[in-house]
Design a protein around this motif. Structure first.
Motif, PDB file in Angstrom:
ATOM      1  N   SER A   8       6.897  14.761  15.084  1.00 14.64           N
ATOM      2  CA  SER A   8       7.529  14.492  13.917  1.00 14.64           C
ATOM      3  C   SER A   8       8.945  13.843  13.940  1.00 14.64           C
ATOM      4  CB  SER A   8       7.803  15.793  13.091  1.00 14.64           C
ATOM      5  OG  SER A   8       8.819  16.682  13.389  1.00 14.64           O
ATOM      6  N   ILE A   9       9.186  13.279  12.956  1.00 12.45           N
ATOM      7  CA  ILE A   9      10.656  12.137  12.934  1.00 12.45           C
ATOM      8  C   ILE A   9      11.232  12.492  11.720  1.00 12.45           C
ATOM      9  CG2 ILE A   9      11.352   9.949  12.822  1.00 12.45           C
ATOM     10  CD1 ILE A   9       8.801   8.787  14.074  1.00 12.45           C
ATOM     11  N   SER A  10      12.706  12.654  12.025  1.00  6.80           N
ATOM     12  CA  SER A  10      13.571  12.722  10.852  1.00  6.80           C
ATOM     13  C   SER A  10      14.590  11.498  11.044  1.00  6.80           C
ATOM     14  CB  SER A  10      14.340  14.197  10.809  1.00  6.80           C
ATOM     15  OG  SER A  10      15.158  14.331  12.053  1.00  6.80           O
ATOM     16  N   VAL A  11      15.036  11.234   9.626  1.00 10.22           N
ATOM     17  CA  VAL A  11      15.930  10.026   9.784  1.00 10.22           C
ATOM     18  C   VAL A  11      17.213  10.418   9.078  1.00 10.22           C
ATOM     19  CG1 VAL A  11      15.948   7.632   9.174  1.00 10.22           C
ATOM     20  CG2 VAL A  11      13.938   8.763   9.747  1.00 10.22           C
ATOM     21  N   GLU A  12      18.286  10.065   9.483  1.00  9.63           N
ATOM     22  CA  GLU A  12      19.637  10.119   8.884  1.00  9.63           C
ATOM     23  C   GLU A  12      19.663   9.293   7.555  1.00  9.63           C
ATOM     24  OE1 GLU A  12      24.419   9.985   9.850  1.00  9.63           O
ATOM     25  OE2 GLU A  12      22.956   8.639  11.180  1.00  9.63           O
ATOM     26  N   THR A  13      20.438   9.856   6.663  1.00  7.71           N
ATOM     27  CA  THR A  13      20.318   8.992   5.385  1.00  7.71           C
ATOM     28  C   THR A  13      20.810   7.358   5.561  1.00  7.71           C
ATOM     29  OG1 THR A  13      21.038  10.976   3.971  1.00  7.71           O
ATOM     30  CG2 THR A  13      21.767   8.762   2.948  1.00  7.71           C
TER      31      THR A  13
ATOM     32  N   GLY B 123       2.230   7.054  12.652  1.00  7.46           N
ATOM     33  CA  GLY B 123       1.228   8.093  12.846  1.00  7.46           C
ATOM     34  C   GLY B 123       1.539   9.321  12.809  1.00  7.46           C
ATOM     35  N   ILE B 124       2.904   9.800  12.817  1.00  7.87           N
ATOM     36  CA  ILE B 124       3.315  11.232  12.601  1.00  7.87           C
ATOM     37  C   ILE B 124       4.296  11.370  11.590  1.00  7.87           C
ATOM     38  CG2 ILE B 124       3.111  11.333  15.306  1.00  7.87           C
ATOM     39  CD1 ILE B 124       5.896  10.546  15.684  1.00  7.87           C
ATOM     40  N   PRO B 125       4.381  12.483  10.920  1.00  5.56           N
ATOM     41  CA  PRO B 125       5.331  12.733   9.897  1.00  5.56           C
ATOM     42  C   PRO B 125       6.619  12.113   9.829  1.00  5.56           C
ATOM     43  CG  PRO B 125       4.030  14.623  10.325  1.00  5.56           C
ATOM     44  CD  PRO B 125       3.735  13.697  11.316  1.00  5.56           C
ATOM     45  N   ILE B 126       7.211  11.700   9.033  1.00  2.80           N
ATOM     46  CA  ILE B 126       8.631  11.362   8.706  1.00  2.80           C
ATOM     47  C   ILE B 126       9.461  11.975   7.720  1.00  2.80           C
ATOM     48  CG2 ILE B 126      10.058   9.451   8.603  1.00  2.80           C
ATOM     49  CD1 ILE B 126       8.164   7.591   9.750  1.00  2.80           C
ATOM     50  N   ARG B 127      10.578  12.649   7.936  1.00  2.00           N
ATOM     51  CA  ARG B 127      11.255  13.034   7.041  1.00  2.00           C
ATOM     52  C   ARG B 127      12.553  12.319   6.858  1.00  2.00           C
ATOM     53  NH1 ARG B 127      13.438  18.570   7.309  1.00  2.00           N
ATOM     54  NH2 ARG B 127      13.776  18.229   9.774  1.00  2.00           N
ATOM     55  N   LEU B 128      13.127  11.984   5.424  1.00  2.00           N
ATOM     56  CA  LEU B 128      14.151  11.141   5.357  1.00  2.00           C
ATOM     57  C   LEU B 128      15.247  11.934   4.456  1.00  2.00           C
ATOM     58  CD1 LEU B 128      12.012   8.443   3.367  1.00  2.00           C
ATOM     59  CD2 LEU B 128      12.528   8.640   5.900  1.00  2.00           C
TER      60      LEU B 128
ATOM     61  N   ARG C 205      10.679   0.442   3.903  1.00  2.00           N
ATOM     62  CA  ARG C 205       9.685   0.549   4.858  1.00  2.00           C
ATOM     63  C   ARG C 205       9.478   2.124   5.407  1.00  2.00           C
ATOM     64  NH1 ARG C 205       9.482  -3.832   3.233  1.00  2.00           N
ATOM     65  NH2 ARG C 205       9.240  -5.567   4.302  1.00  2.00           N
ATOM     66  N   LEU C 206      10.504   2.895   5.286  1.00  2.00           N
ATOM     67  CA  LEU C 206      10.641   4.334   5.842  1.00  2.00           C
ATOM     68  C   LEU C 206       9.867   5.273   4.791  1.00  2.00           C
ATOM     69  CD1 LEU C 206      14.168   4.659   7.328  1.00  2.00           C
ATOM     70  CD2 LEU C 206      12.043   5.036   8.706  1.00  2.00           C
ATOM     71  N   MET C 207      10.191   4.593   3.385  1.00  2.00           N
ATOM     72  CA  MET C 207       9.538   5.568   2.417  1.00  2.00           C
ATOM     73  C   MET C 207       7.870   5.471   2.450  1.00  2.00           C
ATOM     74  SD  MET C 207       7.740   4.945  -0.954  1.00  2.00           S
ATOM     75  CE  MET C 207       8.698   3.669  -1.391  1.00  2.00           C
TER      76      MET C 207
ATOM     77  N   GLY D  41       0.824  -1.087  -0.138  1.00  2.00           N
ATOM     78  CA  GLY D  41       0.178   0.071  -0.081  1.00  2.00           C
ATOM     79  C   GLY D  41       0.887   1.223   0.040  1.00  2.00           C
ATOM     80  N   LYS D  42       0.275   2.340  -0.592  1.00  2.00           N
ATOM     81  CA  LYS D  42       0.950   3.599  -0.479  1.00  2.00           C
ATOM     82  C   LYS D  42       1.473   4.050   0.808  1.00  2.00           C
ATOM     83  CE  LYS D  42       0.402   8.440  -2.052  1.00  2.00           C
ATOM     84  NZ  LYS D  42      -0.311   9.550  -2.658  1.00  2.00           N
TER      85      LYS D  42
END
Length: 309
Positions: A283-288, A224-229, A301-303, A217-218
């Motif tokens: 919100s959550i941010s993720v290192e490369t 349930g909270i925004p994630i930035r990659l 999964r993160l995308m 699924g998309k």
């Protein structure tokens, strides 16, 4: 629950009465029910709030039990001998004589099958007279459960029994491979793509029907909270997931690994997402994360988790 026969017998009692139980696997915990029972499998969909069109993965103990339900050939047997039991799911043709519930297949003529590599669940499957439909033990589109406490977070008293096998060793779902028509990987998973592709036969795609599989699924695997990659400098107010040791660390830094160990990152990902959510970050941010090996699955999964409605 300890790894003993009495707990397996308790699980069998619930399963024989068309109830759902949570079972451990090396990938994630599954919400299991008798795959031959319409009544039992319908409860999986209700508990997970899962769309009825989304088929379920069915877990087997060995080939003898699979032979009752699916057709398979030398190519499947080669892959089976190489990777099973383990974190791989096969799409196979369903036999017309199979007793698999229509709920499981969404009335398709194919079945997603897996042979989990967890000692406790393998013992359970060996005793049962039917295979187990067992998607991940979580509410649909959310974070998969990798421990007993995660299952309780998801379902509380709604689930009758949890067969506790400790934390999942892999932490990410199985890799799904279609052996119907063109052989191809349909979902990235704990078994790395480069380990499978060299065993697949490249041939013309004669499968006219699109096969729907779990996790495609998309929006999926979402806390349930925004994630930035691919973030180098996080906001002070958001949780920051990192995979390598930093000279300066803040309270909002959460280590998936301190040495870029991608297997460690995979194992810790869902657990950390749950922790962050419980701490009420907005919100959550993720290192490369390097997009190689199991890193491809982690990024997948993160995308999906980062997608907006």
């Amino acid at each position: 629950m300890n790894n003993d026969l009495s707990n397996i017998k308790k699980a069998i009692k619930y399963l024989n009465n068309d109830q759902c139980v949570a079972i451990p696997t090396e990938t994630v915990y599954g919400l299991a029910a008798n795959a031959y029972s319409d009544k039992a499998t319908s409860k999986i969909y209700k508990l997970k709030k899962r769309p009825k069109k989304n088929p379920l993965i069915v877990h087997y103990y060995n080939l003898d039990k699979l032979n009752k339900d699916c057709e398979f050939d030398k190519q499947f047997l080669k892959l089976y001998s190489k990777f099973c039991p383990g974190p791989i799911t096969f799409i196979l043709k369903l036999k017309k004589t199979s007793n698999i519930s229509k709920n499981v297949t969404n009335k398709n003529q194919t079945l997603a099958v897996r042979f989990p590599n967890h000692k406790l669940t393998r013992r359970l499957l060996k005793f049962l007279k039917y295979p187990l439909a067992a998607p991940s033990a979580n509410i649909s589109k959310g974070i998969s459960a990798i421990s007993r406490s995660d299952v309780l977070d998801e379902f509380g008293k709604k689930i009758k029994f949890i067969l506790d096998g400790g934390p999942s060793k892999k932490g990410l779902e199985s890799t799904i491979v279609s052996l119907v028509g063109k052989q191809k990987i349909l979902r990235l998973g704990s078994l790395e793509k480069n380990k499978i592709e060299k065993f697949l036969i490249k041939n013309k795609d004669d499968n006219k029907n699109k096969i729907i599989v779990p996790g495609q699924g998309k929006i999926h695997y979402s806390p349930g909270i925004p994630i930035r990659l691919n973030i180098e400098k996080p906001k002070k107010s958001e949780a920051y997931l990192v995979i390598s040791k930093k000279k300066i660390t803040n309270k909002n830094y959460f280590y998936l690994s301190k040495s870029k160990n991608l297997n460690e990152v995979a194992k810790n990902l869902y657990k950390t997402l749950r922790i962050v959510k419980k701490m009420s970050y907005k919100s959550i941010s993720v290192e490369t994360i390097p997009n190689k090996g199991i890193g491809e699955t982690i990024n997948d999964r993160l995308m999906r988790a980062s997608k907006k409605k």
